[in-house]
Structure formats: structure tokens, C-alpha cells
Write an enzyme that holds these catalytic residues in place. Structure first.
Site, PDB file in Angstrom:
ATOM      1  N   SER A  27      46.841  36.593  27.416  1.00  5.44           N
ATOM      2  CA  SER A  27      45.923  37.433  26.657  1.00  5.44           C
ATOM      3  C   SER A  27      45.327  36.618  25.499  1.00  5.44           C
ATOM      4  CB  SER A  27      46.650  38.693  26.168  1.00  5.44           C
ATOM      5  OG  SER A  27      45.719  39.676  25.736  1.00  5.44           O
ATOM      6  N   GLU A  45      41.230  36.443  34.172  1.00  3.49           N
ATOM      7  CA  GLU A  45      41.783  37.794  34.103  1.00  3.49           C
ATOM      8  C   GLU A  45      41.318  38.428  32.800  1.00  3.49           C
ATOM      9  OE1 GLU A  45      44.655  39.356  32.205  1.00  3.49           O
ATOM     10  OE2 GLU A  45      44.226  37.818  30.721  1.00  3.49           O
ATOM     11  N   HIS A 104      47.285  41.236  32.703  1.00  2.41           N
ATOM     12  CA  HIS A 104      47.637  42.525  32.126  1.00  2.41           C
ATOM     13  C   HIS A 104      48.021  43.524  33.220  1.00  2.41           C
ATOM     14  CE1 HIS A 104      45.317  40.609  28.912  1.00  2.41           C
ATOM     15  NE2 HIS A 104      45.941  41.416  28.074  1.00  2.41           N
TER      16      HIS A 104
END
Length: 266
Positions: free
Chosen positions: A73, A171, A237
Site C-alpha cells: 500500500s 494493485e 488489499h
């Protein structure tokens, strides 16, 4: 998992002045890298702000003290910065405060976590998740990338991802299809896809209707790609969240869709 855990001095500090929090995060990171008794550094959480501390890190000393550095992230910015400036393999995988807590932890997440440290190559195929091919082919190169928002934010900086001759992982979380389209276009116009040998698309953590729109964006964008593109890897995630090393040799094939990744440790 049998690890002896030390917690950074400032992990539980409440949010405060941004500059002071940045100083504390850098201090924790340097302490962990420079302490010879520590073998690996696992980020507690993502959030925001890692880009601010990237220029504050001592990459030369980090290179002299190689060890596992792990997160995803917002941590994507540091994964790429350390990989690029310190020439270390970094690890894209589940973090302590979210994916590795007892409420969310899955057997698959733990299994992929542990297999990264046995010195053997990892294979990701449709036995892990239902993979879909967008563009056919075979490609080999270093696995790079991570969160698409952070990769886009890094364009034009000293920490910009280098995807030349690489397999690129993408992602994100909760972003609508039009933003995915904007980011792909930005990455393309910045030259990130020039010389890419393959694209691995992870999870986007959106509702099914929005993902249908994202799939159309992906299919349109990569329709004429000269390299393999495979989607729906459980990376990012999601639960299960499979772990992968970045900066190691990988091979992406589409018949059948398979990602082979070298070990990130010696």
C-alpha cells in the site's frame, strides 16, 4: 510464526505534527536497519506519508545493512525507493495491523509469508486464485511495482519505478474505474510501459459492479500489448494477501497463466 518481535519506539505514538511524525518514522526505520540483532523489518500499517520520508533515509547505510523490508500500500513508495537507491530486494506483503491480525489472518496468507524465506522459487497459478489472461505471451524480468496510486505519485521523482525489462505488479484499493484509467494513462505517457516484459494485476478491492468497469478499462488499455498481462492475483488489499519479493527475477506465462518468482533471500 516463531519470530522474536521487537516493536519500534514510536509505533504507538499518536498522530501529531507531520514533521515530528516523519522524524520518528525515520528514526524507527534507521534503528531497525542499523541494529545487527534485527533480521527483518515489517511495517505495522500503510496509510499515507511514506513519500515524505523517502528523501530522509540513509540509503548508503541501508545498503550496508541488508535485511528484509516488508509492507505494501503506502509502503510501496519505500519498497521502490530502497530497492532503487540501496539495491536491496524488498517484500510486498501483508502488514501487522491489518492482514496479519488474528481476526483476518488466513492459512494462505501465512503460507505465502513463510515460503518466502526457504530460499526456493515460488509459483503462483490458478490453484491460488482464478487468473484471467488479458494479453497472451511470455515475459521474464525483475518483478517491480506495487500500489498504482503510489507508483503514479512517484513519477518524475528520484524514486520513480524502473520497469524497463521488468515484470510490473499493479494493485490498488477502492479506486473507481475512471481513476484506474487515468493512472494507467499517466504511467504510459511517462514511459513506464516502454520495455515492460509483462504485467501482473493484483486486487483492486471494489464492489463487483465497479470491478466490471475496471476490467473493461484493463482490457481496452492492454488490448494490443506486446507483453503478457494476467489479472486477479490475490496480491494487495485482499484476503488472502499473497507475499512476493520485489527486485528478483520472475517469469510470467499465459498458457496456463503462471507467475514464477525467484526467492528474495539467500
Amino acid at each position: 510464526m516463531g519470530l522474536e518481535v521487537m516493536i519500534g519506539r514510536h509505533v504507538f505514538d499518536v498522530e501529531e505534527d507531520g514533521a515530528e511524525m516523519d522524524r520518528k518514522r525515520v528514526a524507527d526505520l534507521h534503528d531497525a536497519f542499523f541494529d545487527p540483532s534485527i533480521s527483518g523489518i515489517f511495517c505495522a500499517n500503510g496509510g499515507f506519508g511514506s513519500a515524505r520520508i523517502a528523501p530522509m533515509l540513509d540509503y548508503e547505510r541501508i545498503a550496508e545493512n541488508p535485511k528484509v523490508f516488508w509492507g505494501y500500500s503506502d509502503i510501496t513508495y519505500l519498497l521502490n525507493a530502497i530497492q532503487k537507491r540501496s539495491a536491496l530486494v524488498t517484500f510486498h506483503g501483508p502488514m501487522v495491523a491489518s492482514d496479519l491480525n488474528v481476526e483476518q489472518l488466513t492459512h494462505e496468507t501465512v503460507s505465502s509469508f513463510l515460503t518466502l524465506f526457504n530460499g526456493k522459487s515460488s509459483v503462483y497459478d490458478s490453484s491460488h486464485s482464478s487468473l484471467s489472461v488479458i494479453s497472451e505471451g511470455t515475459g521474464e524480468g525483475n518483478l517491480v511495482g506495487g500500489n498504482m496510486t503510489l507508483l503514479t505519485n512517484g513519477l518524475g521523482t528520484p524514486y520513480q519505478v524502473n520497469a524497463e525489462g521488468a515484470i510490473l505488479l499493479l494493485e490498488d484499493v477502492g479506486e473507481p474505474a475512471f481513476k484506474i484509467d487515468m493512472m494507467l494513462t499517466h504511467l504510459q505517457q511517462a514511459g513506464v510501459f516502454d520495455g515492460v516484459q509483462g504485467v501482473v494485476i493484483g486486487n483492486f478491492q471494489v464492489d463487483p459492479d465497479e470491478y466490471s468497469r475496471i476490467r473493461r478499462v484493463l482490457q481496452d488499455f492492454f488490448a494490443r500489448a506486446s507483453f503478457p498481462v494476467v489479472e486477479n492475483f490475490s496480491i494487495g488489499h485482499c484476503q488472502s494477501n499473497y507475499s512476493v519479493p520485489l527486485g528478483v527475477q520472475a517469469k510470467l506465462t499465459t498458457s496456463p497463466p503462471t507467475l514464477l518468482i525467484e526467492s528474495g533471500v539467500r
